[in-house]
Scaffold this motif. Structure first.
Motif, PDB file in Angstrom:
ATOM      1  N   UNK A   5       0.975  -1.087   0.420  1.00 58.10           N
ATOM      2  CA  UNK A   5       0.296   0.099   0.231  1.00 58.10           C
ATOM      3  C   UNK A   5       0.684   1.267  -0.228  1.00 58.10           C
ATOM      4  N   UNK A  48      -4.064  10.166   7.190  1.00 57.44           N
ATOM      5  CA  UNK A  48      -3.033   9.325   6.653  1.00 57.44           C
ATOM      6  C   UNK A  48      -4.332   8.930   5.010  1.00 57.44           C
ATOM      7  N   UNK A  49      -3.999   8.428   4.176  1.00 58.66           N
ATOM      8  CA  UNK A  49      -4.197   8.171   3.088  1.00 58.66           C
ATOM      9  C   UNK A  49      -3.456   6.907   2.596  1.00 58.66           C
ATOM     10  N   UNK A  50      -4.630   5.842   2.264  1.00 60.24           N
ATOM     11  CA  UNK A  50      -3.243   4.383   1.909  1.00 60.24           C
ATOM     12  C   UNK A  50      -4.218   4.297   0.669  1.00 60.24           C
ATOM     13  N   UNK A  51      -3.229   3.898   0.061  1.00 59.58           N
ATOM     14  CA  UNK A  51      -3.978   3.209  -1.927  1.00 59.58           C
ATOM     15  C   UNK A  51      -3.401   2.636  -1.993  1.00 59.58           C
ATOM     16  N   UNK A  52      -4.325   1.146  -2.254  1.00 61.94           N
ATOM     17  CA  UNK A  52      -3.435   0.181  -3.439  1.00 61.94           C
ATOM     18  C   UNK A  52      -2.766   1.104  -4.465  1.00 61.94           C
ATOM     19  N   UNK A  53      -2.954   1.727  -5.687  1.00 56.92           N
ATOM     20  CA  UNK A  53      -2.313   2.049  -6.709  1.00 56.92           C
ATOM     21  C   UNK A  53      -2.639   3.407  -6.107  1.00 56.92           C
ATOM     22  N   UNK A  55      -2.425   7.680  -7.138  1.00 59.70           N
ATOM     23  CA  UNK A  55      -2.948   8.015  -7.939  1.00 59.70           C
ATOM     24  C   UNK A  55      -1.851   9.687  -8.390  1.00 59.70           C
TER      25      UNK A  55
END
Lengths: 86, 86
Positions: A5, A48-53, A55
């Protein structure tokens, strides 16, 4: 590795020119408990942001401006972090 | 140099085990505006403290624990920064 992530931290603070009553209240409380040397306190938000891919940077800026902050009274800072294990 | 101020940042976040409804609301809003890859969002507080003379580490820990956070549901992180011009 199940999936990495990407972590992004967004810090939203009241602009320097805007009165921050919450910060003033905290400063006074700190003085009351004996921390006389405190000069100023400002209180903002930490997201706190969590990304799979991740942006695009442009998309993230757009979201910070339009959704996560109020540009009239707040400034934001974006911090990119290396991937963390899911 | 009129006087150097010491900056301390305190980040107060809801514990991982605690539900963060504000974070869930932001995550849903991000998905609604087309950011489908967002996995999780947590929202906390960011405090910027400025000191004329820095307090002891112990005193600062005490203040974070007793005044700036609720240890039952929140964790805090202290970040020390180099002096900034006043």
């Amino acid at each position: 590795m199940v999936g990495a992530l990407m972590k992004v931290h967004v810090i939203v603070m009241p602009k320097q020119s805007v009165l921050d009553p919450q910060g003033v209240a905290v400063r006074n409380a700190l003085k009351d408990v004996g921390l006389e040397t405190v000069e100023s306190v400002r209180v903002g938000k930490f997201l706190e942001l969590e990304f799979k891919t991740p942006p695009s940077e442009m998309k993230l800026e757009e979201i910070c401006r339009d959704l996560l902050s109020n540009p009239v009274i707040e400034d934001y800072t974006i911090q990119y972090h290396s991937t963390a294990e899911a």
